[in-house]
Structures are given as C-alpha cells and as structure tokens.
Design a protein around this motif. Structure first.
Motif, PDB file in Angstrom:
ATOM      1  N   PRO A   1       0.758  -1.203   0.021  1.00 49.40           N
ATOM      2  CA  PRO A   1      -0.019   0.095  -0.242  1.00 49.40           C
ATOM      3  C   PRO A   1       0.911   1.127   0.018  1.00 49.40           C
ATOM      4  O   PRO A   1       2.034   1.206   0.340  1.00 49.40           O
ATOM      5  N   PRO A   2       0.297   2.406  -0.435  1.00 41.69           N
ATOM      6  CA  PRO A   2      -0.964   2.538  -0.862  1.00 41.69           C
ATOM      7  C   PRO A   2      -1.344   1.986  -2.377  1.00 41.69           C
ATOM      8  O   PRO A   2      -0.399   2.168  -3.124  1.00 41.69           O
TER       9      PRO A   2
ATOM     10  N   ASP B   1     -15.945   3.284   8.088  1.00 37.54           N
ATOM     11  CA  ASP B   1     -15.280   4.519   7.742  1.00 37.54           C
ATOM     12  C   ASP B   1     -16.512   5.422   7.171  1.00 37.54           C
ATOM     13  O   ASP B   1     -17.710   4.712   6.763  1.00 37.54           O
TER      14      ASP B   1
ATOM     15  N   LEU C   1      -5.207  10.937  -1.039  1.00 34.58           N
ATOM     16  CA  LEU C   1      -4.895   9.944  -0.543  1.00 34.58           C
ATOM     17  C   LEU C   1      -5.942   9.620   0.773  1.00 34.58           C
ATOM     18  O   LEU C   1      -6.002  10.461   1.466  1.00 34.58           O
ATOM     19  N   THR C   2      -6.509   8.232   0.561  1.00 29.61           N
ATOM     20  CA  THR C   2      -7.676   8.087   1.483  1.00 29.61           C
ATOM     21  C   THR C   2      -7.647   6.628   2.199  1.00 29.61           C
ATOM     22  O   THR C   2      -6.820   5.729   1.406  1.00 29.61           O
ATOM     23  N   ASN C   3      -7.953   7.000   3.581  1.00 31.67           N
ATOM     24  CA  ASN C   3      -7.838   5.626   4.146  1.00 31.67           C
ATOM     25  C   ASN C   3      -9.229   5.127   4.408  1.00 31.67           C
ATOM     26  O   ASN C   3      -9.966   5.585   4.957  1.00 31.67           O
ATOM     27  N   TYR C   4      -9.244   3.808   4.109  1.00 30.13           N
ATOM     28  CA  TYR C   4     -10.496   2.972   4.235  1.00 30.13           C
ATOM     29  C   TYR C   4     -10.033   1.974   5.516  1.00 30.13           C
ATOM     30  O   TYR C   4      -9.132   1.517   5.592  1.00 30.13           O
ATOM     31  N   LYS C   5     -11.264   1.838   6.233  1.00 28.81           N
ATOM     32  CA  LYS C   5     -11.203   0.861   7.480  1.00 28.81           C
ATOM     33  C   LYS C   5     -12.000  -0.319   7.412  1.00 28.81           C
ATOM     34  O   LYS C   5     -13.257   0.002   7.024  1.00 28.81           O
TER      35      LYS C   5
ATOM     36  N   ASP D   1      -6.654  -0.911   8.345  1.00 29.91           N
ATOM     37  CA  ASP D   1      -6.574   0.169   7.576  1.00 29.91           C
ATOM     38  C   ASP D   1      -6.071   0.074   6.020  1.00 29.91           C
ATOM     39  O   ASP D   1      -5.059  -0.719   5.825  1.00 29.91           O
TER      40      ASP D   1
ATOM     41  N   GLN E   1      -4.874   2.037   2.516  1.00 27.20           N
ATOM     42  CA  GLN E   1      -4.555   3.263   1.972  1.00 27.20           C
ATOM     43  C   GLN E   1      -4.707   3.287   0.264  1.00 27.20           C
ATOM     44  O   GLN E   1      -4.147   2.378  -0.418  1.00 27.20           O
TER      45      GLN E   1
ATOM     46  N   SER F   1      -4.384   5.377  -3.287  1.00 30.97           N
ATOM     47  CA  SER F   1      -3.410   6.720  -3.525  1.00 30.97           C
ATOM     48  C   SER F   1      -4.484   7.528  -4.556  1.00 30.97           C
ATOM     49  O   SER F   1      -5.513   7.103  -4.758  1.00 30.97           O
TER      50      SER F   1
END
Length: 542
Positions: free
Chosen positions: A137-138, A168, A194-198, A216, A218, A220
């Motif tokens: 990742p990302p 999220d 840049l986004t973080n998904y849970k 988590d 990530q 891009s």
C-alpha cells in the motif's frame, strides 16, 4: 418382667460374643479404618481447587486416581490427603470424578470418591486480518485489494462465521466477494486525495462468542477527477433486451451525467441514451457480430471521461421455416401474459413468433412471416405495391402463386380463386375451372407453366409440409389462415363445404389411393380420393 429379663440377658450375650470375635481377629472397634473424600464441588475451568480427604487412623497409605472426565495434567506422583490441582480446559461443562484409597497400617483398605463439576468458560476467538496482495500500500485506482482472516483462531473451539464491513465515512466500497467469506476483495476506488479506508472483521466461534479487528487500507490519489465505467464485455442472443450500465463510473468532485453512443456494428436504437442506465434490443444477425458502445461521463465542472463496452450478438436457432403465427398465451379462461408460471412453455414463447416484433425482415408479412412481392414477370417489387402476382417466402426461398380474384362469370379465368380440381382427370373441363379440356390438377399445372406465370415454368403442387409452413394459426376465427395482406383471394366455403387444398403427398389410410389435403380455413388435414374436389395453389423453386 421375666420376658424383659430374658431379652436383656440375650442382648448382653450377643454383645459379649461380638467383642470376643473382634479381639480374636486382632481388630478392636476403636481401630476400624475409614476415609472421607469430602463434599462434591463446582469450579470454573482453569481454576485451582483442593481435594481434602480425612482418614482414620492416621499413618496409613493414601492413593488418589481420576476415574472420570478430562484428565488433569501433572497429577501428583505422591498424593496426599490434601492436594492442590488445576481444572482442565473443557469445551462443555464436564464432571471429574476422583477416587481415594486408604490402606491403614494394619492392612485395612477403604475407598471413597468425590465429584468436581467443571464449568466451561468460553474464550473469545481472535480476529487477525492481513492483506494477500503482493504490492504494498497505498494501492492504486482499480487495483484489486484482497483481505483475509484465515489466520484468525479460537483456542477452545472453532470459528464458524466471518463478517466484514466498512467502518469509515468514505463512499461505500464495492465488494467482489461475499461479506461472510474468510476473505473479501474490492476494487480500489478513484479518489482525489490519499484516502484511508477501514475494514472491520468480526469472527464468531461455535459458542457465539465474537471478537473484531480493524484493518486500514490506503488508496492513492488518482491522476484524474472523473472516470467512466461502461461495464464488462458480454455475449447476448439476438432479439434480447441488453442493458447498458454506467453507474459504476466515478467523479471525485461532483455528480456526473452519462451519454451512450454506438461506435461499431449494426445500428440499433439506444433507449434512454442520455442516462447512465440505457438499453437496446439486440439486432437480428446471421452470425456473431460485435457491437461497440461508448460511454461518456461529464461532471458539473465539465470534466469528462469515456469508456467502451463490446456486446457480441449471436444468432438464435430459430429454424429455417416460418413459425405457427401464434403470438398470444392463454389460461383456462382467456388471454394472459406469456411467461406465467402456471401455464408455462406455450407456443408463443418459442421460435420466431416470440421475437417477431424485432425480426429483420427483407419483405413483409404478419407475425414472423416474411414474403417478397413479385410482379407478373417474376421481378421483385416494393413491399407497399398493391399489384402483385406471386410472393417469395424469404425463409424457404419458395415462390408461391397468389390466386386471382373470383371471376365473373365464375370459372372464367385460369387462376381464379374459386376454381377447384380433382387430383386426377375425372373432373370434366369447364365444370369448375376455365379449361375446356379437364379440371384435373395436371391440366392446371401444365397451363400455368405454359404461360410462364411469374417468369417460371416449373410450377408444381406443394408438399404437405410446404403448404403447412405458411399457415398462420394465430387466429383460427379467420375464414382463411394465410396472410390476408398477401393471399387476398380465396373461395367461398359454402361451395364445397370446406377449403381443402391439394398437396402432392399420398395418404395410406384405407389401404392407399388417397391424397393429403389441408383445410386452409381450419388448419386441419385430411385424406380424400383423387377424384374428389379441392382447391389448388401452386409453388415453385427458384
């Protein structure tokens, strides 16, 4: 009183005798051995407990043994009256039974037992998440990310269920696998930053204990702000409704609009082309053909993107003949929509008639029938031409005579619709036709060929199957079961009491000598003697 004295003396005598026997054996009442293992107890698994026995007299040998239940590890090799033990781990409530044997110094051996009821205390499973992707990742837009919970475990049972969910506040991910599988996959979405998904995994064991973990992921930032997605390439059958779905397109800044256009293949009409959910009817094809459709998506900032999808259209096996003409379905009382479960697989649901509305015809005709009009010289003419002399069946290639209107006076024209004939030469001339020689079938066929009607000299009587193939059974209430726009003229049923038309096939009923006929007012067939009267409509092969 004498009786009481007698009973008292007997009792003293028995007691004296008993004491005398014990003394003879070397055991006095004061030294009889005994053991008491204590009261039954209840404890939780994995917890210490005490076995505490009482013996009498002291100084003898004690031996403990477990006779029931899961074995306790590290059971003391030199047991004593009091022992500290740890209950074993159990999956269900269990009973442990311990037996103590006490051997006194003088050799007496006595036993007792005690029960320890062990209560199961279920341990929650452990949820472990890992990514099975080889890249780190990302992740980039449209990468397939796969998370697995295969390393999760339960120390005192087994994992029965895996539950995945997104926790999220980002736009929902589109999972490509079931959310109750041990592993899930999804396509990395298009994001502007840049986004973080849970992703949360909850594992549930066989005792319904649960534990969760969060992972988590990530993604891009994409290099564009809008991306079109026209869907996967597909293969479909001709005449089917094909859906075009652009709802999986993505715009990072705003909502977007869709526009579908066709860039390759046989032209079709795209319904709702300015929406993300459009559709069209697959065209009539003779072999596989690829149609290509372009999707253009535009956001409110006038950013746009495009994508294309290929639809391969294959031909259906509809046969080389006309269908029956039946296009309606019925139940016990009347007409219903086709496809009803209670009355399935009706005629109208199969073959050419099921798709007659979208058949690509080269000529004209009702339902799935397709005929091309010819003039008196045998030349093709336009479908809307009202004057024609014969027609070609575009499925079989056969050319059919079109009867002339009823003559005045009757039987005065060669091809009048009212003329009728015997299959042999028994019908005399001018009796039911225009020929003065004979009103037999052969005479009529020869006359039409001599005239090179419609440019042909190979006219003949049709076979049973050839004539059957152009009958339209869609409305048996009609007086004539051929397409009325093409076969306009036909005889009056009252003349012969039927509308039998000759075929060239002989019938074997009654020992032979019969000829098959088809009643074009009812669709029924029959066999009659060649000397009987019936009508005729000729056919020829180009």
């Amino acid at each position: 009183m004498n009786w009481l004295r007698l009973i008292l003396n007997l009792t003293l005598l028995l007691l004296f005798a008993a004491c005398s026997d014990q003394q003879k054996n070397g055991v006095s009442p004061a030294t009889i051995a005994s053991v008491n293992a204590g009261q039954d107890i209840t404890v939780i698994e994995g917890v210490a407990f005490t076995l505490n026995a009482e013996v009498y007299p002291a100084g003898g040998v004690i031996s403990w043994v477990q006779t029931q239940g899961p074995a306790i590890e590290e059971f003391p090799e030199e047991p004593a009256a009091t022992m500290e033990l740890i209950t074993p781990t159990v999956n269900v409530d269990s009973t442990l039974t311990f037996e103590i044997t006490y051997t006194s110094i003088d050799g007496q051996q006595v036993k007792d037992s005690v029960n320890v009821f062990v209560t199961n205390k279920n341990s929650a499973p452990v949820a472990i998440i890992k990514a099975s992707n080889t890249e780190l990742p990302p992740y980039n837009t449209y990468d397939i990310v796969t998370l697995t919970g295969e390393d999760s475990y339960d120390i005192d049972g087994e994992i029965r269920e895996y539950q995945w969910r997104q926790v999220d506040s980002n736009a929902p991910l589109s999972f490509t696998t079931e959310k109750n599988d041990v592993a899930v996959s999804f396509e990395a979405p298009l994001v502007a930053t840049l986004t973080n998904y849970k992703l949360q995994l909850t594992v549930i064991d066989n005792f319904e204990a649960a534990q969760s973990n969060i992972y988590d992921v990530q993604i891009s930032a994409a290099g564009v702000s809008i991306a079109a997605n026209a869907g996967d390439d597909r293969e479909v059958d001709e005449f089917t409704l094909v859906l075009l779905d652009g709802t999986n397109s993505v715009a990072t800044n705003s909502d977007y609009s869709c526009l579908w256009t066709q860039t390759s293949g046989t032209d079709v009409t795209i319904n709702d082309s300015a929406t993300c959910n459009a559709n069209f009817i697959a065209p009539d094809v003779d072999s596989e053909e690829v149609l290509i459709f372009k999707l253009t998506v535009t956001d409110t900032l006038n950013n746009n993107g495009s994508d294309s999808v290929s639809i391969t259209v294959g031909p259906l096996n509809l046969g080389l003949l006309h269908d029956t003409g039946v296009t309606e379905c019925y139940d016990n009382t009347g007409q219903i929509d086709c496809g009803a479960d209670e009355f399935p697989s009706q005629d109208a649901e199969h073959g050419r008639d099921s798709v007659y509305q979208v058949l690509d015809k080269s000529g004209t005709g009702s339902q799935s029938f397709d005929f091309t009009k010819f003039d008196v010289n045998g030349d093709e003419i336009e479908n809307d031409n009202e004057v024609f002399s014969c027609v070609r069946d575009n499925f079989t290639g056969l050319i059919w005579e079109v009867k002339a209107q009823i003559a005045v006076p009757q039987f005065s024209t060669l091809r009048g619709a009212e003329n009728y004939y015997s299959y042999d030469d028994t019908a005399v001339g001018s009796s039911s036709c225009s020929s003065s020689v004979s009103c037999g079938v052969d005479t009529y066929v020869n006359s039409v060929n001599t005239a090179t009607f419609c440019g042909g000299a190979n006219w003949r009587v049709p076979t049973y199957m050839e004539l059957l193939s152009i009958i339209n059974y869609n409305d048996t209430d009609q007086d004539f079961l051929l397409d009325s726009e093409l076969f306009r003229y036909h005889p009056n049923r009252t003349t012969l009491g039927h509308k039998f038309y000759w075929t060239s096939d002989e019938g074997a009923e009654g020992g032979g000598g019969f000829q098959w006929v088809l009643d074009l007012s009812t669709g029924d067939d029959s066999v009659i003697l060649p000397s009987k009267s019936a009508y005729i409509m000729l056919v020829r092969t180009p």
